[in-house]
Design an enzyme around this catalytic site. Structure first.
Site, PDB file in Angstrom:
ATOM      1  N   SER A 136       4.904  54.248 140.084  1.00 15.30           N
ATOM      2  CA  SER A 136       4.216  55.517 140.316  1.00 15.30           C
ATOM      3  C   SER A 136       4.893  56.314 141.427  1.00 15.30           C
ATOM      4  O   SER A 136       6.056  56.660 141.295  1.00 15.30           O
ATOM      5  CB  SER A 136       2.739  55.253 140.604  1.00 15.30           C
ATOM      6  N   ASP A 184      -1.163  54.143 129.594  1.00  9.95           N
ATOM      7  CA  ASP A 184      -1.051  54.849 130.878  1.00  9.95           C
ATOM      8  C   ASP A 184      -1.266  56.346 130.668  1.00  9.95           C
ATOM      9  O   ASP A 184      -0.454  57.015 130.023  1.00  9.95           O
ATOM     10  CB  ASP A 184       0.332  54.599 131.480  1.00  9.95           C
ATOM     11  N   HIS A 244      -1.729  51.923 134.094  1.00 12.41           N
ATOM     12  CA  HIS A 244      -0.860  52.381 135.176  1.00 12.41           C
ATOM     13  C   HIS A 244      -0.786  51.275 136.220  1.00 12.41           C
ATOM     14  O   HIS A 244      -1.660  51.158 137.088  1.00 12.41           O
ATOM     15  CB  HIS A 244      -1.445  53.664 135.766  1.00 12.41           C
TER      16      HIS A 244
END
Length: 379
Positions: A66, A164, A199
């Site tokens: 991320s 995600d 995620h």
């Protein structure tokens, strides 16, 4: 007032920086928000200096999830003369938040929250690799970053989970296009995009969260040892992972590498040092955690249980875990994200987060230089 249009842009940008920052990590942001009780930080208050290990920095690689994935991509391009490869989990291309927009007004944070995350949901276009490479080439000519010709030699691992919705596939795939346009051979780029993961960084440990969720600590069991897959692509000569660690995890004084008060970086960083590296010259892999994965949020989970140390132990790789930290006032970074939109920059019109001189970038490079220094040196 001589420049009313510019003043309006500045006012709008300042408002956006304050207001949109409140949304980072809210549902649809960098990570979904969580109400879980934070784990006790593992940091020590007065950690010792990072030792010198005479590491072989010519084989340095990076990875991250991320905001850490964005940081890995950013660091790999800016310091391409040093970095030999990058693993990017749910992250986007270099300078992603700088496009679209034209000087004097580029809405970096707005781009970070839309173009660079879930552009379909935000009803905007994904980042455009060709424009971002053009920007990188311009920065290289200005010597703000290393020569982009170095990108041809890098090995790149990309990952996007099918569940995600935080950073979606159209964003991640632009990293691959960026490298292809830069001349990186297709055989050096690996894109994994078939796992039903949320995620998160992935493991094969049933002690972690279910594969498809997006929730703290963003470490999911997908029956997939992602850290090993990343390192195997970046270093094709790997031996099997260690089942018992023989090295040591160290805490070190990270503050000594930070040049200003606006870094949103913790006083303490961490590194895993395989036993062999006490006497031999080892490679270095840098791992950037994601938002809400700081020691304040999840304790030592990220740097002890994501699988990197087991691979590194058997393969003479030092693993460096630099640490961002939440910053509730200025710079405003309440969830401890790495800077890929400019929150560490004093001047929001001319941020430096993407340059070699960026506060966080320069600090991490300093840590690498220290690891590469001659043993017993005091550099």
């Amino acid at each position: 007032m001589p420049f009313p249009h510019l003043t309006a842009h500045l006012t709008t940008l300042t408002t956006a920086l304050l207001a949109a920052s409140l949304l980072i990590l809210a549902p649809g942001g960098a990570h979904a928000a969580t109400t879980a009780k934070p784990a006790k930080p593992a940091a020590t208050k007065d950690a010792p200096a990072l030792p010198a290990y005479q590491a072989n920095l010519s084989q340095t690689t990076v990875s991250g999830l991320s905001s850490g994935g964005f940081m890995a991509a950013q660091f790999a391009v800016a310091y391409s003369a040093t970095v030999a490869g990058a693993g990017i989990i749910a992250g986007g291309p270099y300078f992603c938040s700088g496009q679209p927009g034209r000087f004097p007004y580029i809405p970096y944070l707005t781009n970070a929250l839309s173009t660079c995350m879930n552009p379909g949901s935000a009803q905007v276009a994904p980042p455009v690799a060709s424009e971002l490479l053009r920007a990188a080439n311009d920065f290289a000519r200005e010597r703000l970053i290393d020569d982009t010709a170095n990108l041809k030699r890098q090995r790149v691992y990309l990952f996007s989970g099918t569940k995600d919705q935080t950073v979606t596939r159209p964003v991640v795939e632009q990293v691959g296009k960026f490298y292809q346009l830069a001349g990186t051979p297709a055989a050096q780029i690996r894109f994994v995009d078939t796992l039903g993961a949320g995620h998160a960084i992935l493991t094969d440990s049933n002690a972690d969260k279910p594969c498809a969720v997006t929730e703290s600590p963003f470490i999911n069991d997908c029956d997939y040892a992602q850290a090993r897959d990343i390192l195997l692509h970046l270093y094709p000569d790997l031996q099997p992972s260690s089942t018992t660690l023989t090295g040591k995890l160290i805490a070190f004084n990270q503050r000594s590498f930070i040049q200003n008060a606006y870094s949103s970086m913790n006083n303490t960083g961490y590194a895993y040092i395989p036993k062999a590296c006490n006497s031999e010259s080892c490679r270095v892999h840098v791992v950037f955690h994601g938002c809400l994965q700081t020691t304040q949020a999840i304790g030592d989970r990220f740097y002890t249980s994501t699988g990197y140390n087991q691979v590194a132990d058997a393969n003479k790789i030092i693993v460096l875990y630099p640490q961002a930290e939440p910053s509730p006032v200025y710079p405003y970074n309440p969830k401890g994200c790495w800077d890929f939109w400019g929150y560490t920059s004093i001047n929001p019109i001319d941020p430096d987060f993407y340059r070699k001189s960026g506060t966080q970038m320069e600090a991490v490079k300093g840590m690498l230089d220290r690891l590469g220094s001659a043993r017993n040196s005091h550099r």
